[in-house]
Design a protein around this motif. Structure first.
Motif, PDB file in Angstrom:
ATOM      1  N   UNK A  37     -40.061  37.576  -0.958  1.00 19.36           N
ATOM      2  CA  UNK A  37     -40.437  38.368  -2.135  1.00 19.36           C
ATOM      3  C   UNK A  37     -41.916  38.737  -2.089  1.00 19.36           C
ATOM      4  N   UNK A  38     -42.750  37.810  -1.644  1.00 14.82           N
ATOM      5  CA  UNK A  38     -44.183  38.080  -1.555  1.00 14.82           C
ATOM      6  C   UNK A  38     -44.479  39.133  -0.494  1.00 14.82           C
ATOM      7  N   UNK A  39     -43.734  39.098   0.597  1.00 12.36           N
ATOM      8  CA  UNK A  39     -43.949  40.046   1.689  1.00 12.36           C
ATOM      9  C   UNK A  39     -43.732  41.484   1.238  1.00 12.36           C
ATOM     10  N   UNK A  40     -42.763  41.697   0.362  1.00 12.41           N
ATOM     11  CA  UNK A  40     -42.433  43.049  -0.066  1.00 12.41           C
ATOM     12  C   UNK A  40     -43.031  43.412  -1.418  1.00 12.41           C
ATOM     13  N   UNK A  41     -43.888  42.532  -1.964  1.00 15.60           N
ATOM     14  CA  UNK A  41     -44.594  42.892  -3.192  1.00 15.60           C
ATOM     15  C   UNK A  41     -45.614  43.985  -2.881  1.00 15.60           C
ATOM     16  N   UNK A  42     -45.830  44.907  -3.817  1.00 20.18           N
ATOM     17  CA  UNK A  42     -46.825  45.964  -3.554  1.00 20.18           C
ATOM     18  C   UNK A  42     -48.224  45.380  -3.465  1.00 20.18           C
ATOM     19  N   UNK A  43     -48.978  45.864  -2.518  1.00 21.82           N
ATOM     20  CA  UNK A  43     -50.344  45.396  -2.352  1.00 21.82           C
ATOM     21  C   UNK A  43     -51.232  46.027  -3.413  1.00 21.82           C
ATOM     22  N   UNK A  44     -52.166  45.235  -3.923  1.00 23.02           N
ATOM     23  CA  UNK A  44     -53.055  45.720  -4.969  1.00 23.02           C
ATOM     24  C   UNK A  44     -54.009  46.775  -4.407  1.00 23.02           C
ATOM     25  N   UNK A  87     -37.410  41.695  -6.715  1.00 21.86           N
ATOM     26  CA  UNK A  87     -38.312  40.730  -6.071  1.00 21.86           C
ATOM     27  C   UNK A  87     -38.718  39.634  -7.049  1.00 21.86           C
ATOM     28  N   UNK A  88     -39.005  40.015  -8.296  1.00 23.35           N
ATOM     29  CA  UNK A  88     -39.380  39.005  -9.289  1.00 23.35           C
ATOM     30  C   UNK A  88     -38.214  38.062  -9.582  1.00 23.35           C
ATOM     31  N   UNK A  89     -37.015  38.635  -9.665  1.00 18.39           N
ATOM     32  CA  UNK A  89     -35.852  37.788  -9.911  1.00 18.39           C
ATOM     33  C   UNK A  89     -35.588  36.865  -8.717  1.00 18.39           C
ATOM     34  N   UNK A  90     -35.913  37.332  -7.518  1.00 17.06           N
ATOM     35  CA  UNK A  90     -35.745  36.469  -6.350  1.00 17.06           C
ATOM     36  C   UNK A  90     -36.686  35.274  -6.418  1.00 17.06           C
ATOM     37  N   UNK A  91     -37.852  35.459  -7.018  1.00 17.64           N
ATOM     38  CA  UNK A  91     -38.748  34.323  -7.229  1.00 17.64           C
ATOM     39  C   UNK A  91     -38.111  33.307  -8.173  1.00 17.64           C
ATOM     40  N   UNK A  92     -37.516  33.811  -9.270  1.00 18.33           N
ATOM     41  CA  UNK A  92     -36.820  32.908 -10.192  1.00 18.33           C
ATOM     42  C   UNK A  92     -35.613  32.259  -9.504  1.00 18.33           C
ATOM     43  N   UNK A  93     -34.926  33.055  -8.694  1.00 21.19           N
ATOM     44  CA  UNK A  93     -33.784  32.538  -7.951  1.00 21.19           C
ATOM     45  C   UNK A  93     -34.231  31.399  -7.028  1.00 21.19           C
ATOM     46  N   UNK A  94     -35.355  31.598  -6.349  1.00 21.09           N
ATOM     47  CA  UNK A  94     -35.897  30.546  -5.477  1.00 21.09           C
ATOM     48  C   UNK A  94     -36.299  29.326  -6.293  1.00 21.09           C
ATOM     49  N   UNK A  95     -36.816  29.573  -7.496  1.00 21.59           N
ATOM     50  CA  UNK A  95     -37.192  28.457  -8.352  1.00 21.59           C
ATOM     51  C   UNK A  95     -36.010  27.579  -8.715  1.00 21.59           C
ATOM     52  N   UNK A  96     -34.844  28.167  -8.886  1.00 22.99           N
ATOM     53  CA  UNK A  96     -33.658  27.366  -9.202  1.00 22.99           C
ATOM     54  C   UNK A  96     -33.250  26.490  -8.022  1.00 22.99           C
TER      55      UNK A  96
END
Length: 622
Positions: free
Chosen positions: A50-57, A77-86
């Motif tokens: 998810x971090x790899x495909x986040x838009x660069x600032x 991508x944000x939901x994948x972070x939550x998914x990883x958190x579970x």
């Protein structure tokens, strides 16, 4: 069925079986531990993905994420972070509820098993000692009986022999009696030990061993129940996160359903719209009469003026290089912009909110008029800074005022720059207010600090605010110039740029004419006869008054949810509290700000306004 009665002679096998049970439990613990490591690794890989495909600032990717498809992808991508958190939750719960608990239980189980089998071995050793005592007494009794028989036989032999003295016979008789007594004593001892052994053996096989084996059986059954409970916990840990994972997947589906292809198409228009109109039709030119050629108004071959020689591209004439420009740039210079930026709607009714009225289009200028003006006008240098910008543009440097962009795109860039500067100004003003409050506290309580120590910082912040304001005014002037050139602007845009236009009309118009004098947006070195006697005007960038950023004049609460899709509007959520920076001027719109990061217009009927009576008020319009 009890192990004590059924397996009374299987001590060694039970010892092996219980050790196997502990090995199985440790194997299950190892399995769960490896599962937790897999979950952690999977969660880490998901987060990295998810971090790899986040838009660069501060990159082009951030601009791409205004499209609904890209927003949906960002939501995924944000939901994948939550998914990883579970999955991290799964690992954590399995570690605490299964691995740690079972590891502690295994240690207790080993100690308990060791204690039971120690008691069993002790009982075995005791019965073995009793058996050895019995065997020893039995052998002694047997030996004494044999010795007594031999002594009796010897006595009888001596007594029958007439040659043996009486004293020898008496001695043999006494010896036989002693041996006989010893045999009787051994018999009694053997009988006693035998009875004791039988009692101990009965206790061993019917009391001690059954009790020990019963405890071992209970221990083993508790181990089996515990591993079953751990397997249930294993499943429950997974089941607990299924609803949250389901919500993550639902949000991904919701984001996918929010993709609006029409809205993305409109964003493409807003991103790349130049603001120019396409050229008109070229009229027919009659060449049947060579001596009297009728040149149409829209003809691209129209000369610079009657009686003037044709344009030559050799020699020292460098003022008109348009034939060597790309076609789209030439067409951009020969047409006038007609579509303004989308203004706030003029009505506050919910039905009129999404699109809003469009400003009327400006009357097209004839193509021949634009072309003749372009061909006949000579470059006139009115602003030294304009000349500097033109030269920097030729050298390839990006112009500060974005003059290399089409009008509509230039307006957006300037507006974005103005908004950024206003944010910086507001941040510096907040810092100044904080320092001022701290200074007042120091004045009232000198023991807390020296007020004079803050003067330098306060002066530095004030200087930064002044610099930022000058910079903002410069870009606002360019923005006003661009909006002044755009046809059919909205009333709101006219009000915002009217103040500067009234103060510096000559400067803005002169610089605007300079920009139209050359198709590539730069200035040439040729000086015309008409321009030699003209006085050079001062740079318009330094001629306007300082303009304060809009202060907050109150607050408001959103009564309804509003999706701000037009330029200049802002989205709000029902119940959200925001700052009011401009009242409704009668057009049904109120200007608001959200946390110093975002501002725009919302329908007045969508919010409940609470004005601050002590506020300075909204911006004054001319």
């Amino acid at each position: 069925m009890s192990w004590g009665t059924e397996l009374w002679d299987q001590f060694d096998n039970l010892e092996k079986h219980t050790q196997w049970g502990i090995d199985i439990l440790e194997k299950y613990i190892k399995f769960v531990k490896e599962r937790t490591e897999i979950e952690l690794s999977y969660a880490k890989q998901l987060r990295n993905l998810a971090k790899k495909y986040q838009p660069k600032k501060n990159s082009k990717e951030e601009e791409e994420y205004r499209y609904t498809a890209c927003k949906a992808f960002l939501s995924t991508l944000n939901e994948m972070n939550d998914y990883a958190g579970q999955h991290e939750v799964i690992s954590e719960n399995m570690t605490s509820n299964i691995t740690v608990e079972l590891a502690r239980y295994v240690q207790e189980l080993k100690q308990e098993r060791k204690s039971y089998f120690h008691d069993g071995r002790k009982a075995q050793q005791h019965i073995e000692i009793c058996w050895k005592q019995l065997e020893s007494s039995k052998r002694r009794f047997e030996r004494d009986c044999k010795e007594a028989d031999r002594a009796q036989q010897y006595f009888e032999k001596m007594d029958a022999d007439i040659n043996v003295t009486k004293a020898d016979v008496e001695k043999a008789r006494q010896q036989a009696q002693v041996r006989h007594q010893m045999a009787e004593d051994s018999k009694a001892d053997y009988s006693s030990i035998l009875q004791k052994f039988n009692h101990e053996q009965h206790e061993y096989y019917h009391t001690h061993i059954p009790n020990i084996f019963q405890k071992i059986q209970e221990m083993e059954e508790r181990r089996i129940v515990r591993i079953g409970e751990s397997m249930k916990t294993y499943a429950e840990v997974d089941r607990q996160v299924i609803p949250i994972i389901g919500k993550c997947l639902d949000e991904i589906v919701k984001a996918a359903e929010s993709i609006d292809q029409k809205n993305d198409s409109q964003l493409v228009i807003e991103a790349y719209k130049s603001g120019f109109e396409p050229p008109g039709d070229i009229e027919f030119e009659d060449y049947t009469q060579p001596m009297k050629r009728t040149v149409s108004d829209n003809s691209l071959s129209n000369s610079r003026g009657e009686g003037k020689p044709e344009l030559k591209f050799g020699g020292k004439s460098k003022g008109k290089l348009w034939p060597f420009i790309k076609k789209n740039k030439l067409m951009s210079l020969l047409t006038s912009p007609h579509q303004p930026p989308p203004p706030p709607p003029a009505s506050a009714s919910p039905s009129a909110v999404p699109n809003g009225p469009q400003s009327p289009k400006q009357q097209k200028e004839p193509l021949s008029h634009r072309f003749n003006e372009f061909m006949t006008s000579k470059p006139k240098i009115h602003c030294f800074r304009s000349l500097k910008r033109g030269l920097s543009l030729k050298l390839g440097a990006a112009p500060e005022d974005f003059r290399n962009l089409p009008p509509e795109q230039r307006r957006k860039k300037l507006q974005q720059k103005v908004d950024e500067l206003n944010k910086e100004i507001q941040k510096e003003m907040d810092q100044r207010d904080a320092i001022t409050k701290m200074k007042d506290v120091y004045l009232k309580n000198p023991q807390m600090g020296d007020p004079a120590s803050l003067d330098h910082k306060l002066t530095e912040v004030s200087q930064n605010i002044e610099k930022l304001r000058l910079e903002a005014q410069k870009f606002e002037a360019w923005l006003a110039e661009v909006e002044g050139r755009l046809p059919a602007r909205s009333e709101q845009a006219r009000r915002q740029s009217g103040m500067f236009d009234a103060q510096n009309p000559a400067t803005v118009n002169s610089c605007a004419q300079d920009r139209e004098s050359s198709p590539d947006g730069s200035y040439t070195e040729e000086q015309s006869q008409e321009g030699e006697g003209k006085v050079l005007a001062t740079d318009f960038d330094d001629e306007f008054d300082e303009e304060e950023p809009l202060p907050a004049i109150g607050t408001c609460k959103a009564l309804y949810t509003f999706e701000g899709q037009n330029e200049g509007t802002i989205s709000v959520v029902e119940g959200e509290t925001l700052y009011v920076i401009e009242e409704d001027k009668g057009d049904g719109w109120t200007r608001i700000r959200r946390n110093e990061d975002e501002e725009g217009y919302v329908p007045t009927s969508y919010v409940e306004v609470y004005l601050d009576k002590n506020a300075k008020g909204a911006k004054t319009y001319i």
